[in-house]
Scaffold this motif. Structure first.
Motif, PDB file in Angstrom:
ATOM      1  N   THR A   8      50.015  47.144  23.185  1.00 55.73           N
ATOM      2  CA  THR A   8      49.638  46.729  24.453  1.00 55.73           C
ATOM      3  C   THR A   8      47.953  46.494  24.906  1.00 55.73           C
ATOM      4  OG1 THR A   8      48.441  49.034  24.239  1.00 55.73           O
ATOM      5  CG2 THR A   8      51.074  49.346  24.442  1.00 55.73           C
ATOM      6  N   THR A   9      47.662  45.520  24.541  1.00 51.59           N
ATOM      7  CA  THR A   9      46.489  45.470  24.534  1.00 51.59           C
ATOM      8  C   THR A   9      47.090  43.924  24.655  1.00 51.59           C
ATOM      9  OG1 THR A   9      45.631  44.358  22.555  1.00 51.59           O
ATOM     10  CG2 THR A   9      45.026  46.162  23.490  1.00 51.59           C
ATOM     11  N   GLU A  10      48.190  43.316  24.193  1.00 49.23           N
ATOM     12  CA  GLU A  10      48.351  41.535  24.978  1.00 49.23           C
ATOM     13  C   GLU A  10      49.496  41.551  25.638  1.00 49.23           C
ATOM     14  OE1 GLU A  10      47.317  39.056  23.703  1.00 49.23           O
ATOM     15  OE2 GLU A  10      45.280  40.446  22.438  1.00 49.23           O
ATOM     16  N   GLN A  11      50.082  43.122  26.313  1.00 49.62           N
ATOM     17  CA  GLN A  11      50.913  42.891  27.463  1.00 49.62           C
ATOM     18  C   GLN A  11      50.353  42.565  29.142  1.00 49.62           C
ATOM     19  OE1 GLN A  11      52.451  46.650  27.154  1.00 49.62           O
ATOM     20  NE2 GLN A  11      53.711  46.966  25.645  1.00 49.62           N
ATOM     21  N   ALA A  12      51.422  42.150  29.593  1.00 51.86           N
ATOM     22  CA  ALA A  12      51.213  41.453  31.111  1.00 51.86           C
ATOM     23  C   ALA A  12      50.231  42.694  31.668  1.00 51.86           C
ATOM     24  CB  ALA A  12      52.269  41.249  31.332  1.00 51.86           C
ATOM     25  N   SER A  13      49.376  42.020  32.769  1.00 55.48           N
ATOM     26  CA  SER A  13      48.833  43.021  33.253  1.00 55.48           C
ATOM     27  C   SER A  13      49.598  43.554  34.194  1.00 55.48           C
ATOM     28  CB  SER A  13      47.803  42.546  34.360  1.00 55.48           C
ATOM     29  OG  SER A  13      47.291  42.680  35.221  1.00 55.48           O
ATOM     30  N   ASN A  14      49.161  44.779  34.714  1.00 55.53           N
ATOM     31  CA  ASN A  14      50.137  45.759  35.634  1.00 55.53           C
ATOM     32  C   ASN A  14      49.784  44.771  37.492  1.00 55.53           C
ATOM     33  OD1 ASN A  14      51.604  47.615  34.216  1.00 55.53           O
ATOM     34  ND2 ASN A  14      48.959  48.344  34.588  1.00 55.53           N
ATOM     35  N   TYR A  15      49.056  43.466  37.502  1.00 53.09           N
ATOM     36  CA  TYR A  15      48.410  43.485  38.504  1.00 53.09           C
ATOM     37  C   TYR A  15      48.864  41.726  38.012  1.00 53.09           C
ATOM     38  CZ  TYR A  15      45.935  47.195  39.274  1.00 53.09           C
ATOM     39  OH  TYR A  15      45.523  48.745  39.329  1.00 53.09           O
ATOM     40  N   ASP A  16      49.406  40.776  39.589  1.00 55.61           N
ATOM     41  CA  ASP A  16      49.971  39.190  39.305  1.00 55.61           C
ATOM     42  C   ASP A  16      48.969  39.023  40.770  1.00 55.61           C
ATOM     43  OD1 ASP A  16      50.254  37.367  38.127  1.00 55.61           O
ATOM     44  OD2 ASP A  16      52.593  37.283  38.521  1.00 55.61           O
ATOM     45  N   HIS A  17      49.158  37.346  40.771  1.00 51.95           N
ATOM     46  CA  HIS A  17      48.205  36.397  42.049  1.00 51.95           C
ATOM     47  C   HIS A  17      46.838  37.009  41.519  1.00 51.95           C
ATOM     48  CE1 HIS A  17      52.375  35.217  42.342  1.00 51.95           C
ATOM     49  NE2 HIS A  17      52.604  36.186  42.495  1.00 51.95           N
ATOM     50  N   LEU A  18      46.548  37.411  40.570  1.00 55.22           N
ATOM     51  CA  LEU A  18      45.003  38.119  41.119  1.00 55.22           C
ATOM     52  C   LEU A  18      44.149  37.003  41.910  1.00 55.22           C
ATOM     53  CD1 LEU A  18      43.981  38.840  37.439  1.00 55.22           C
ATOM     54  CD2 LEU A  18      44.986  40.020  38.766  1.00 55.22           C
ATOM     55  N   GLU A  19      43.987  35.230  41.992  1.00 62.19           N
ATOM     56  CA  GLU A  19      43.644  35.218  42.542  1.00 62.19           C
ATOM     57  C   GLU A  19      43.805  34.559  43.844  1.00 62.19           C
ATOM     58  OE1 GLU A  19      47.385  32.650  41.313  1.00 62.19           O
ATOM     59  OE2 GLU A  19      46.034  33.962  40.568  1.00 62.19           O
ATOM     60  N   ALA A  20      44.934  35.103  44.143  1.00 57.27           N
ATOM     61  CA  ALA A  20      44.691  35.843  45.608  1.00 57.27           C
ATOM     62  C   ALA A  20      44.328  36.664  45.974  1.00 57.27           C
ATOM     63  CB  ALA A  20      46.355  35.399  45.539  1.00 57.27           C
ATOM     64  N   MET A  21      44.118  37.895  45.844  1.00 55.61           N
ATOM     65  CA  MET A  21      43.201  38.938  46.099  1.00 55.61           C
ATOM     66  C   MET A  21      42.176  38.408  46.615  1.00 55.61           C
ATOM     67  SD  MET A  21      43.778  40.787  42.772  1.00 55.61           S
ATOM     68  CE  MET A  21      45.954  42.025  42.106  1.00 55.61           C
ATOM     69  N   SER A  22      40.786  39.497  47.507  1.00 52.54           N
ATOM     70  CA  SER A  22      39.984  39.651  48.094  1.00 52.54           C
ATOM     71  C   SER A  22      38.911  40.309  46.485  1.00 52.54           C
ATOM     72  CB  SER A  22      40.183  40.019  49.087  1.00 52.54           C
ATOM     73  OG  SER A  22      40.085  41.376  49.364  1.00 52.54           O
ATOM     74  N   ILE A  23      37.775  39.555  47.183  1.00 52.16           N
ATOM     75  CA  ILE A  23      36.899  40.373  46.191  1.00 52.16           C
ATOM     76  C   ILE A  23      36.856  41.855  46.267  1.00 52.16           C
ATOM     77  CG2 ILE A  23      34.715  40.576  45.678  1.00 52.16           C
ATOM     78  CD1 ILE A  23      33.553  38.186  47.152  1.00 52.16           C
TER      79      ILE A  23
END
Length: 278
Positions: A8-23
């Motif tokens: 599970t430590t290698e499974q895909a994040s529950n979030y995507d497009h992190l670079e498009a998120m604000s701080i």
């Protein structure tokens, strides 16, 4: 039939497009994920208790506690071990951290260090490891060869073993006699186990060292009466502890502290003096 091993430590994040998120969005989501860690640790408290009980038993009989890991996990073990002498006044030999790649790996990644099947046991042997000691392997994935092989060798030599990992039914957990599996789920940044997994490991290590030292008599009431007085802040804290315990003023308390260099001894001295003067 062996249980299924899911990383599970290698499974895909529950979030995507992190670079498009604000701080603000990034820190909010990281905080949301971090809230899950304490709940995951809570689920394995009985397992943590089992390991601590064995550690206390070994240390009471003259043994030592060794943490062994690679990368972030190894660094966390070294951090916890290094805090024991100043916090609890114990010898630096009592709790020790070993990392794949040696001291260089504390600050820099050492190529292929965690994949070395033989070095973990060699590193432990350099400390004259024996059946009086106890070894805790730390690996978020539970698959680190350096750590697994070290624990296998410990088992062969009747040295008690525990582990802290963040995947269920991992090779490491199947090797350790006292496994702790804190399942925190996918990381915010996929595979970045320095995040939730690292936080979980730190929480468990805090429990292990603190509870062990309390059981060994290194805390009185709720005070660090054996702490090392390595700076002015700690001298002031120690003076206040003595004042609260004895009712003496600041000047007398500080004088006793500096005389003995230890809160516990200063309190005993002042309390005995008080009895004699009554």
């Amino acid at each position: 039939m062996s249980k299924e091993f899911i990383k599970t430590t290698e499974q895909a994040s529950n979030y995507d497009h992190l670079e498009a998120m604000s701080i603000a969005e990034v820190v909010e989501h990281i905080n949301t994920e971090d809230k899950k860690v304490a709940l995951a640790v809570e689920k394995v408290l009985p397992k943590i208790e089992d390991l601590i009980s064995k550690i206390v038993e070994q240390l009471q009989n003259g043994g030592r506690l060794f943490y062994i890991g690679a990368g972030t996990s190894g660094r966390l073990g070294i951090l916890d071990a290094s805090e024991c002498p100043p916090t609890f006044g114990v010898s630096a030999e009592l709790v020790q951290g070993i990392i794949a790649g040696g001291d260089t790996a504390i600050r820099n990644a050492v190529e292929n260090a965690e994949d070395n099947l033989l070095q973990g046991w060699e590193d432990l042997k350099s400390h004259q490891i024996s059946s009086k000691d106890v070894v805790v392997g730390i690996a978020a994935s539970g698959t680190t060869p350096y750590v697994i092989q070290a624990l296998e060798k410990c088992n062969e030599h009747q040295i008690p073993t525990g582990c802290i990992t963040c995947n269920k039914n991992s090779p490491l957990a199947n090797t350790a006699q006292f496994p702790i599996e804190v399942i925190v789920g996918p990381e915010f940044v996929t595979g970045s186990s320095r995040m939730k997994a690292g936080t979980a490991q730190k929480m468990v290590l805090n429990m292990i060292s603190t509870t062990t030292m309390i059981q060994l008599g290194r805390i009185k009431g709720n005070r660090m009466v054996d702490m090392q007085l390595s700076n002015q802040k700690l001298i002031e804290r120690g003076t206040k502890m003595i004042q609260e315990a004895t009712g003496e003023n600041q000047e007398i308390s500080k004088e006793a502290l500096l005389k003995f260099g230890n809160v516990r001894k200063a309190i005993q001295y002042l309390q005995e003096n008080d009895k004699e003067n009554k």
